[in-house]
Design an enzyme around this catalytic site. Structure first.
Site, mmCIF file in Angstrom:
data_model
loop_
_atom_site.group_PDB
_atom_site.id
_atom_site.type_symbol
_atom_site.label_atom_id
_atom_site.label_comp_id
_atom_site.label_asym_id
_atom_site.label_seq_id
_atom_site.Cartn_x
_atom_site.Cartn_y
_atom_site.Cartn_z
ATOM 1 N N HIS A 358 0.810 -1.217 0.000
ATOM 2 C CA HIS A 358 0.000 0.000 0.000
ATOM 3 C C HIS A 358 0.846 1.270 0.000
ATOM 4 O O HIS A 358 0.583 2.207 -0.744
ATOM 5 C CB HIS A 358 -0.881 0.024 1.257
ATOM 6 C CG HIS A 358 -1.925 -1.031 1.241
ATOM 7 N ND1 HIS A 358 -2.542 -1.482 2.367
ATOM 8 C CD2 HIS A 358 -2.456 -1.730 0.223
ATOM 9 C CE1 HIS A 358 -3.417 -2.414 2.055
ATOM 10 N NE2 HIS A 358 -3.380 -2.581 0.749
ATOM 11 N N CYS A 666 5.000 -2.238 -24.427
ATOM 12 C CA CYS A 666 4.592 -1.598 -23.176
ATOM 13 C C CYS A 666 5.391 -2.097 -21.977
ATOM 14 O O CYS A 666 5.111 -1.729 -20.847
ATOM 15 C CB CYS A 666 3.098 -1.757 -22.927
ATOM 16 S SG CYS A 666 2.609 -3.460 -22.689
HETATM 17 C C1 PEP Z 1 5.187 -6.918 -19.254
HETATM 18 O O1 PEP Z 1 5.214 -8.090 -18.862
HETATM 19 O O2 PEP Z 1 6.044 -6.417 -20.011
HETATM 20 C C2 PEP Z 1 4.100 -6.031 -18.810
HETATM 21 C C3 PEP Z 1 3.972 -4.811 -19.282
HETATM 22 O O3 PEP Z 1 3.281 -6.513 -17.843
HETATM 23 P P1 PEP Z 1 3.616 -6.474 -16.289
HETATM 24 O O4 PEP Z 1 4.905 -5.745 -16.116
HETATM 25 O O5 PEP Z 1 2.459 -5.815 -15.631
HETATM 26 O O6 PEP Z 1 3.735 -7.944 -15.987
#
Ligand code: PEP
Ligand code: MG
Length: 741
Positions: A358, A666
């Site tokens: 948190h 991403c």
């Molecule tokens: C990833 O795996 O690159 C991703 C963006 O997801 P997370 O970091 O939330 O697992």
């Protein structure tokens, strides 16, 4: 009741002003009917010295010394936990010291003497007979240990010892875990454990009980007020911190620990001392818990106890701290963090916190540089020490050398200057030096971060991690709650697109009632696998997303898809929900993350069916290289800038282009300068990253000749550059071309 009589006699002793350790051990031995009572005090060099005894040979006093961890007494000091042994001499940790004459005694009860999170010594009683001390006796000895802590602290045991060693002035640096990025330097503010109560024994138990009752009511009301009105303006957009506080309220309503406090008051303690003692016991118990959620609850509990103690002490209002103060705490609850934030702290070191906890979630949302771990920092620090938190690198420096300080001063000034110099880029499109147009988007987990869209001028949210809000809240949300959350996100985003990723729980992102029973949770039952096996859960979320869209465009992405079949199953669930919701979204875009290598072999078929693809390099590379993304020791083996990873990423981009489907990245790689440049050189045109990286990235791209980089990359790959030299050569090229990585 013997407890009350012992406490009454101790009170008389303390009131007489002639309190001494020999008198204390004498009293305890008589009242508890034990043949031995001894006090061991902490001495320089982590040694425990026998400083008073009733029953053992007096010549051992001042001579018998045990290292922390040595013998029963040393174990109690090391673990900060009591030992109740019917036959101590047969305990594997027993160490015989002939000068004490303790071979005559079989049973032993030893409790730590702790104050403000530090162990000051050990208090022990012994008897000849083989017996286990009962709960009442244990409780009495623990209460005496609390009084003893005050006496020892007044005599100056450990604190003096540390000063004698001269440790206080030495510069120290601590490796820590990054909770929230940024650099800050300033004076240390300590909140080590809980303030010790000034008065321990009560003259009038009934009056103390009334005080306790009133304080509890006050504490509950205070939390209600904080939930309803006390949140900083910056948090208005989102309910997650509010929900975190709701969880705290539930703990406040839990009667268990309050009932135990009332019992301690009945035994003769003041309300403060009782709360302090029960909280200390609970904290020590919970300290051994490895479950991260439960550990977070300790912080929440301390949060409440702090409030209770403040109320009991007359509600002394907390004033602002000096500008740029750095808070050092063992644990920190969400409400406490908000309080400290309101008082003006500029950064925080939390010894016991996890990045998904948190406090970490709130620190990121509040933009406070924060690190966790930094083992030993709290014990080494003094109030007002000069310190630096480097949240980007996960470092904490205490009393830094002048040179280091100056280095950071320059870094901070340069950073501020750089950030200011990026501001003009906010409203400009992202374009490379050689004219390649790009889309830069942000990764977001809480709705309150959406203000970053306008602050950074991002093209939209490329990844909205829907599980983060639920992790902050500690529970799954129903359709209504989710609809409200997603609706707020879309409202705040306005015309900018938002890609909602469905729940990615499991692995390291666990809700309180999720237990890890797998050997390897990152490759276990997580994410979409849970959604497909528990369709009601996924369906609820999909419906909430459709309802939140209220006829606006909607973009949904599935995480951890391993096969085309899984994508189809998830997509069909979404399409089935669309039929049930009116108005339907103006447009519906359904995509998948590429995080599992098996999907690479189904790309052409997959690309025919998806609307877009987003490469999650964090997971994709961990499975590609079989290297845990969270293990610092493997960081060097998890390199996007290596031949095989580049081949794979190029293939993905080519296939997406061929199919005419948008593809983005991403994962964290999209926010790392060299990696991002290479991704663009491979053909990626959309990058989604944490908001703090966006403007620096836009600036870097504007300076970069991607065509030239493509040429360098191709000749390096053709020339068979080994992985390590590939990265080095690329970085060298970038530096030679004036790129500030
Ligand atoms: C990833 O795996 O690159 C991703 C963006 O997801 P997370 O970091 O939330 O697992
Ligand atoms: Mg992932």
């Amino acid at each position: 009741m013997p407890a009350r009589r012992l406490l009454a006699r101790l009170r008389e002793l303390m009131a007489s002003g002639h309190v001494s350790l020999p008198k204390m051990v004498h009293l305890v031995a008589i009242e508890m009917v034990t043949e031995v009572c001894s006090i061991y005090a902490m001495r320089p060099g982590d040694l425990l010295e026998l400083v008073a005894t009733e029953g053992l040979k007096t010549e051992a006093v001042g001579h018998t010394r045990l290292r922390v961890g040595e013998g029963i007494i040393g174990i109690v000091a090391a673990t900060a936990d009591k030992l109740n042994l019917p036959d101590a001499q047969n305990h594997p940790g027993f160490v015989y010291r002939p000068e004490t004459g303790e071979d005559a005694y079989a049973s032993l009860l030893a409790v730590p003497v702790r104050r403000a999170g530090r162990t000051l010594g050990v208090l022990a009683v012994q008897n000849r007979t083989v017996r286990r001390y009962n709960d009442d006796e244990v409780e009495v000895l623990e209460t005496v240990a609390m009084l003893l802590a005050e006496v020892l602290a007044a005599m100056g045991t450990r604190d003096d010892a540390e000063q004698n060693f001269g440790g206080a002035a030495v510069p120290r640096q601590f490796q820590a875990t990054r909770l929230a990025g940024g650099i800050v330097r300033g004076h240390v503010v300590m909140q080590s454990g809980l303030p010790a109560p000034t008065k321990l024994l009560a003259d009038d138990p009934k009056r103390e009980m009334d005080r306790l009752r009133l304080a509890v009511e006050d504490m509950r009301k205070g939390i209600d007020d904080l939930i309803s009105s006390g949140l900083p303006d910056a948090l208005d957009l989102d309910d997650s911190p509010r929900e975190v506080l709701e969880a705290t309220r539930l703990l406040a309503a839990d009667s268990g620990w309050l009932r135990r406090s009332a019992e301690a008051v009945r035994q003769g303690l003041t309300a403060e001392a009782a709360v302090h003692r029960v909280a200390g016991e609970l904290r020590d118990k919970m300290r051994k818990v490895v479950d991260p959620y439960l550990r977070e609850r300790i912080a929440d509990l301390e949060d409440l106890v702090q409030r209770l103690l403040v109320t009991l002490s007359g509600g002394a209002a907390h004033g602002p701290v000096a500008p740029e103060s750095i808070l050092l705490v063992r644990r920190l609850g969400p409400a406490q963090l908000l309080d400290w934030h309101a008082r003006g702290i500029a950064g925080v070191v939390i010894e016991d916190a996890s990045p998904s906890g948190h406090a970490a979630i709130l620190a990121r949302a509040l933009g406070l540089p924060a690190v966790a771990g930094a083992r030993g920092a709290l014990d080494a620090a003094e109030e007002d020490d000069w310190a630096i938190i480097d949240g980007d690198e996960g470092m904490f420096f205490l009393r830094p050398e002048t040179e280091l300080q100056q280095g950071y001063d320059h870094a901070i000034a340069a950073r501020a200057e750089r950030l200011a110099s990026y501001a003009y880029l906010r409203d400009l499109p992202a374009v490379s030096k050689d004219g390649i147009e790009l889309k830069l988007m942000i990764n977001v987990g809480l709705a309150l971060e959406l203000n970053q869209l306008s602050l950074t001028g991002a093209d939209g949210v490329g990844l909205f991690r829907t599980e983060i809000g639920m992790l902050a809240r500690g529970t799954l949300e129903n359709v209504k709650q989710q609809t409200a959350t997603y609706g707020r996100v879309l409202d705040a985003a306005g015309d900018k697109p938002v890609v909602f990723r469905t729940l990615d729980l499991g692995g390291d992102k666990l809700l309180p009632d999720q237990r890890v029973i797998e050997e390897n949770p990152a490759m276990g039952w997580r994410s979409l696998r849970i959604g497909l096996d528990r369709p009601a859960l996924l369906r609820r979320q999909l419906r909430a997303l459709l309802l939140a869209a209220k006829g606006r465009p909607l973009s949904v992405m599935f995480p951890m898809v391993a096969t085309l079949y899984e994508f189809r199953a998830a997509r069909d669930m979404l399409l089935a929900e669309v039929k049930k919701v009116s108005p339907a979204p103006a447009s519906l875009s359904i995509g998948t993350m590429l995080e599992i290598p098996s999907l690479l072999w189904q790309l052409p078929a997959l690309l025919e069916e998806v609307d877009f693809l987003s490469v999650g390099t964090n997971d994709l590379l961990q499975f590609f290289f079989a290297a845990d993304r969270g293990a610092p020791s493997l960081a060097g083996r998890y390199d996007l800038l290596s031949v095989s990873a580049l081949d794979m990423l190029e293939y993905v981009c080519e296939q997406a282009d061929k199919a005419g489907k948008p593809v983005s990245v991403c994962g964290e790689a999209a926010s790392r300068p060299m990696e991002a440049l290479v991704l663009v050189a491979l053909g990626y045109r959309t990058l989604s990253m944490p908001a703090g990286s966006l403007l620096p990235m836009k600036s870097l791209l504007a300076e970069a000749d991607i065509g030239a980089l493509r040429g360098v990359l191709s000749s390096l790959r053709k020339g068979g550059a080994f992985d390590r030299s590939l990265r080095d050569s690329l970085v060298t090229w970038a530096c030679e071309h004036g790129l500030d990585l």
